[in-house]
Design a protein around this motif. Sequence first.
Motif, PDB file in Angstrom:
ATOM      1  N   ARG A 121     -19.438  -5.521  29.559  1.00  0.00           N
ATOM      2  CA  ARG A 121     -20.014  -4.869  30.741  1.00  0.00           C
ATOM      3  C   ARG A 121     -19.209  -3.668  31.240  1.00  0.00           C
ATOM      4  NH1 ARG A 121     -19.582  -9.762  34.896  1.00  0.00           N
ATOM      5  NH2 ARG A 121     -20.248 -10.822  32.986  1.00  0.00           N
ATOM      6  N   LEU A 122     -17.979  -3.485  30.762  1.00  0.00           N
ATOM      7  CA  LEU A 122     -17.165  -2.364  31.220  1.00  0.00           C
ATOM      8  C   LEU A 122     -17.558  -1.044  30.573  1.00  0.00           C
ATOM      9  CD1 LEU A 122     -13.600  -3.982  31.392  1.00  0.00           C
ATOM     10  CD2 LEU A 122     -15.240  -3.599  33.243  1.00  0.00           C
ATOM     11  N   ALA A 123     -18.271  -1.095  29.461  1.00  0.00           N
ATOM     12  CA  ALA A 123     -18.681   0.128  28.763  1.00  0.00           C
ATOM     13  C   ALA A 123     -20.070   0.554  29.229  1.00  0.00           C
ATOM     14  CB  ALA A 123     -18.675  -0.094  27.258  1.00  0.00           C
ATOM     15  N   ASP A 124     -20.215   1.845  29.546  1.00  0.00           N
ATOM     16  CA  ASP A 124     -21.501   2.385  29.985  1.00  0.00           C
ATOM     17  C   ASP A 124     -22.184   3.230  28.916  1.00  0.00           C
ATOM     18  OD1 ASP A 124     -21.331   1.305  32.620  1.00  0.00           O
ATOM     19  OD2 ASP A 124     -19.903   2.892  33.134  1.00  0.00           O
ATOM     20  N   ASP A 125     -21.403   3.820  28.016  1.00  0.00           N
ATOM     21  CA  ASP A 125     -21.983   4.703  27.000  1.00  0.00           C
ATOM     22  C   ASP A 125     -21.150   4.612  25.723  1.00  0.00           C
ATOM     23  OD1 ASP A 125     -23.363   6.600  25.601  1.00  0.00           O
ATOM     24  OD2 ASP A 125     -22.684   8.321  26.781  1.00  0.00           O
ATOM     25  N   VAL A 126     -21.766   4.101  24.664  1.00  0.00           N
ATOM     26  CA  VAL A 126     -21.121   3.990  23.355  1.00  0.00           C
ATOM     27  C   VAL A 126     -21.945   4.784  22.351  1.00  0.00           C
ATOM     28  CG1 VAL A 126     -20.424   2.429  21.490  1.00  0.00           C
ATOM     29  CG2 VAL A 126     -20.160   1.716  23.883  1.00  0.00           C
ATOM     30  N   ASN A 127     -21.291   5.657  21.593  1.00  0.00           N
ATOM     31  CA  ASN A 127     -21.975   6.466  20.580  1.00  0.00           C
ATOM     32  C   ASN A 127     -21.627   5.982  19.181  1.00  0.00           C
ATOM     33  OD1 ASN A 127     -23.042   8.000  22.617  1.00  0.00           O
ATOM     34  ND2 ASN A 127     -21.811   9.825  22.211  1.00  0.00           N
ATOM     35  N   LEU A 128     -22.544   6.248  18.248  1.00  0.00           N
ATOM     36  CA  LEU A 128     -22.395   5.797  16.869  1.00  0.00           C
ATOM     37  C   LEU A 128     -22.790   6.928  15.932  1.00  0.00           C
ATOM     38  CD1 LEU A 128     -21.907   3.286  14.994  1.00  0.00           C
ATOM     39  CD2 LEU A 128     -24.333   2.768  15.262  1.00  0.00           C
ATOM     40  N   GLU A 129     -21.960   7.167  14.915  1.00  0.00           N
ATOM     41  CA  GLU A 129     -22.261   8.213  13.937  1.00  0.00           C
ATOM     42  C   GLU A 129     -21.935   7.711  12.539  1.00  0.00           C
ATOM     43  OE1 GLU A 129     -21.298  12.603  14.496  1.00  0.00           O
ATOM     44  OE2 GLU A 129     -19.837  12.056  12.945  1.00  0.00           O
ATOM     45  N   VAL A 130     -22.832   7.992  11.581  1.00  0.00           N
ATOM     46  CA  VAL A 130     -22.629   7.611  10.187  1.00  0.00           C
ATOM     47  C   VAL A 130     -22.564   8.880   9.349  1.00  0.00           C
ATOM     48  CG1 VAL A 130     -23.496   6.285   8.229  1.00  0.00           C
ATOM     49  CG2 VAL A 130     -23.887   5.461  10.563  1.00  0.00           C
ATOM     50  N   LEU A 131     -21.462   9.044   8.635  1.00  0.00           N
ATOM     51  CA  LEU A 131     -21.245  10.217   7.793  1.00  0.00           C
ATOM     52  C   LEU A 131     -21.342   9.822   6.327  1.00  0.00           C
ATOM     53  CD1 LEU A 131     -20.168  13.244   7.533  1.00  0.00           C
ATOM     54  CD2 LEU A 131     -17.907  12.197   7.277  1.00  0.00           C
ATOM     55  N   ASP A 132     -22.126  10.578   5.555  1.00  0.00           N
ATOM     56  CA  ASP A 132     -22.124  10.420   4.105  1.00  0.00           C
ATOM     57  C   ASP A 132     -20.873  11.138   3.609  1.00  0.00           C
ATOM     58  OD1 ASP A 132     -22.434  10.663   1.335  1.00  0.00           O
ATOM     59  OD2 ASP A 132     -24.620  10.782   1.471  1.00  0.00           O
ATOM     60  N   ALA A 133     -19.822  10.371   3.307  1.00  0.00           N
ATOM     61  CA  ALA A 133     -18.545  10.973   2.930  1.00  0.00           C
ATOM     62  C   ALA A 133     -18.612  11.663   1.577  1.00  0.00           C
ATOM     63  CB  ALA A 133     -17.453   9.901   2.921  1.00  0.00           C
ATOM     64  N   THR A 134     -19.602  11.327   0.764  1.00  0.00           N
ATOM     65  CA  THR A 134     -19.747  11.958  -0.545  1.00  0.00           C
ATOM     66  C   THR A 134     -20.247  13.392  -0.414  1.00  0.00           C
ATOM     67  OG1 THR A 134     -20.219   9.799  -1.536  1.00  0.00           O
ATOM     68  CG2 THR A 134     -20.817  11.743  -2.819  1.00  0.00           C
ATOM     69  N   THR A 135     -21.175  13.619   0.509  1.00  0.00           N
ATOM     70  CA  THR A 135     -21.731  14.963   0.713  1.00  0.00           C
ATOM     71  C   THR A 135     -21.188  15.636   1.969  1.00  0.00           C
ATOM     72  OG1 THR A 135     -23.606  14.111   1.992  1.00  0.00           O
ATOM     73  CG2 THR A 135     -23.870  14.232  -0.403  1.00  0.00           C
ATOM     74  N   ASN A 136     -20.449  14.869   2.786  1.00  0.00           N
ATOM     75  CA  ASN A 136     -19.922  15.349   4.068  1.00  0.00           C
ATOM     76  C   ASN A 136     -21.038  15.763   5.027  1.00  0.00           C
ATOM     77  OD1 ASN A 136     -17.561  15.673   5.627  1.00  0.00           O
ATOM     78  ND2 ASN A 136     -17.643  17.899   5.374  1.00  0.00           N
ATOM     79  N   GLU A 137     -22.168  15.061   4.948  1.00  0.00           N
ATOM     80  CA  GLU A 137     -23.298  15.314   5.833  1.00  0.00           C
ATOM     81  C   GLU A 137     -23.519  14.116   6.753  1.00  0.00           C
ATOM     82  OE1 GLU A 137     -26.562  16.054   3.252  1.00  0.00           O
ATOM     83  OE2 GLU A 137     -25.932  18.091   2.734  1.00  0.00           O
ATOM     84  N   ILE A 138     -23.993  14.381   7.962  1.00  0.00           N
ATOM     85  CA  ILE A 138     -24.299  13.312   8.900  1.00  0.00           C
ATOM     86  C   ILE A 138     -25.551  12.580   8.431  1.00  0.00           C
ATOM     87  CG2 ILE A 138     -24.865  12.719  11.279  1.00  0.00           C
ATOM     88  CD1 ILE A 138     -22.033  13.744  10.904  1.00  0.00           C
ATOM     89  N   ALA A 139     -25.434  11.273   8.201  1.00  0.00           N
ATOM     90  CA  ALA A 139     -26.573  10.477   7.745  1.00  0.00           C
ATOM     91  C   ALA A 139     -27.362   9.896   8.908  1.00  0.00           C
ATOM     92  CB  ALA A 139     -26.089   9.347   6.837  1.00  0.00           C
ATOM     93  N   GLY A 140     -26.728   9.771  10.052  1.00  0.00           N
ATOM     94  CA  GLY A 140     -27.408   9.239  11.225  1.00  0.00           C
ATOM     95  C   GLY A 140     -26.492   9.275  12.423  1.00  0.00           C
ATOM     96  N   ARG A 141     -27.092   9.393  13.613  1.00  0.00           N
ATOM     97  CA  ARG A 141     -26.285   9.487  14.827  1.00  0.00           C
ATOM     98  C   ARG A 141     -27.106   8.984  16.007  1.00  0.00           C
ATOM     99  NH1 ARG A 141     -25.164  15.177  15.339  1.00  0.00           N
ATOM    100  NH2 ARG A 141     -23.161  14.964  14.264  1.00  0.00           N
ATOM    101  N   ASP A 142     -26.459   8.248  16.911  1.00  0.00           N
ATOM    102  CA  ASP A 142     -27.091   7.815  18.148  1.00  0.00           C
ATOM    103  C   ASP A 142     -26.149   8.156  19.295  1.00  0.00           C
ATOM    104  OD1 ASP A 142     -28.200   6.584  20.355  1.00  0.00           O
ATOM    105  OD2 ASP A 142     -28.740   4.739  19.302  1.00  0.00           O
ATOM    106  N   GLU A 143     -26.545   9.160  20.089  1.00  0.00           N
ATOM    107  CA  GLU A 143     -25.742   9.597  21.226  1.00  0.00           C
ATOM    108  C   GLU A 143     -26.486   9.390  22.541  1.00  0.00           C
ATOM    109  OE1 GLU A 143     -24.874  13.649  20.113  1.00  0.00           O
ATOM    110  OE2 GLU A 143     -22.959  13.054  19.200  1.00  0.00           O
ATOM    111  N   ALA A 144     -27.436   8.464  22.544  1.00  0.00           N
ATOM    112  CA  ALA A 144     -28.170   8.172  23.774  1.00  0.00           C
ATOM    113  C   ALA A 144     -27.211   7.631  24.832  1.00  0.00           C
ATOM    114  CB  ALA A 144     -29.274   7.161  23.497  1.00  0.00           C
ATOM    115  N   ASP A 145     -27.577   7.821  26.086  1.00  0.00           N
ATOM    116  CA  ASP A 145     -26.716   7.430  27.200  1.00  0.00           C
ATOM    117  C   ASP A 145     -26.866   5.935  27.476  1.00  0.00           C
ATOM    118  OD1 ASP A 145     -25.022   7.480  29.334  1.00  0.00           O
ATOM    119  OD2 ASP A 145     -26.445   8.393  30.740  1.00  0.00           O
ATOM    120  N   ASP A 146     -26.363   5.115  26.549  1.00  0.00           N
ATOM    121  CA  ASP A 146     -26.373   3.665  26.723  1.00  0.00           C
ATOM    122  C   ASP A 146     -25.245   3.070  25.894  1.00  0.00           C
ATOM    123  OD1 ASP A 146     -27.211   3.301  24.017  1.00  0.00           O
ATOM    124  OD2 ASP A 146     -29.306   3.510  24.605  1.00  0.00           O
ATOM    125  N   ALA A 147     -25.064   1.770  25.996  1.00  0.00           N
ATOM    126  CA  ALA A 147     -23.965   1.100  25.292  1.00  0.00           C
ATOM    127  C   ALA A 147     -24.466   0.249  24.133  1.00  0.00           C
ATOM    128  CB  ALA A 147     -23.158   0.244  26.262  1.00  0.00           C
TER     129      ALA A 147
END
Length: 330
Positions: free
Chosen positions: A265-291
């Motif tokens: 309950r102490l966290a209000d906003d947690v972000n998640l990012e997945v990087l394709d390390a082989t191509t160095n491209e972002i495979a997915g990202r969630d930066e919505a204002d939630d935890a």
Amino acid sequence: MSRAVVPVLLACAAGCGGGEATPPPRAAVTRPARPPKAQHDRAHAEPSDAEDDETSAWRPGRFMTQAVGRVTGAAQRFEKQSSFGFDEDASCVLGAFLENGREVSVTRPLRAGVRYVILGGGSDGVEDLDLAVESPEGKIVAADTMDDAQPVVELTPKAEGKYRIRLGNAKKGEGGGFGVVAIMREGGLSIPVNRFVESFGRTLSNAAQASHLVARRMKGSQGLAFHADGEWSFFGTILAEEENIQTGGLELEAPLSVILAGADRLADDVNLEVLDATTNEIAGRDEADDAAPVVALEPTKGHKYKVSVANVKARGTSLVTMLVLDLDVP
């Protein structure tokens, strides 16, 4: 696979709110005074009292809950009897599905001259877990290979560096189960049981709902299961506000992979990012204002992926948990 499933899964989750290996060598046991054995009461064995019927019915979640609850419960009881707490330098609780005869490992930093205790445990049916720690030079510095499912090792590193922690399922034959380790150190942080309940329970509930959605929408699928293939699928990390942690080297080879995170309950906003390390491209990202971030992706076979979890906004140091799931196809 229908690509329409991915945005549907993302919308649902947002609204919800090891390869073949040799078990650790049979080295001499280095064992501190053993913490009390885990009690199988709901407060510790099932850190999701508020979970709904859908969560309870998700079979992979039930077994992971057993393992996580037993190990964290034992760790918290040990904490109350000693000067030890959870180590915040990297993920302090990790879990994986282990087929019999296989192992999983993680390389993480340990401090010089500091006492560490590492506790292991498993779900129902796991009978023999082995635990070992290797120095940066590859030498085994602590191990517990006794014939039980509650390994414990203690060590005081002579030098600071990256140490490899290995957890192996030593049972022979068919079958397997979930194994979990908790990393504690002298002077570490105290985490009340209710914060484990909040963080793990919320993440697990979202995972169960995502699994049931996939099972309904994808013909021939049984939903989602915990990522295996000799890699960890559960991570629990203590993160201060604006702090992040990265997990690399993941081989997400299923037709569909879903990564979710959650927090207490102490966290209000947690972000998640997945990087394709082989191509160095972002495979997915969630930066919505939630935890409760979630990323669904169709990974490329043979590519390595790196996952970053950030505690963007919080009212204090938070326990953040992350699950890595793959499509479950019979």
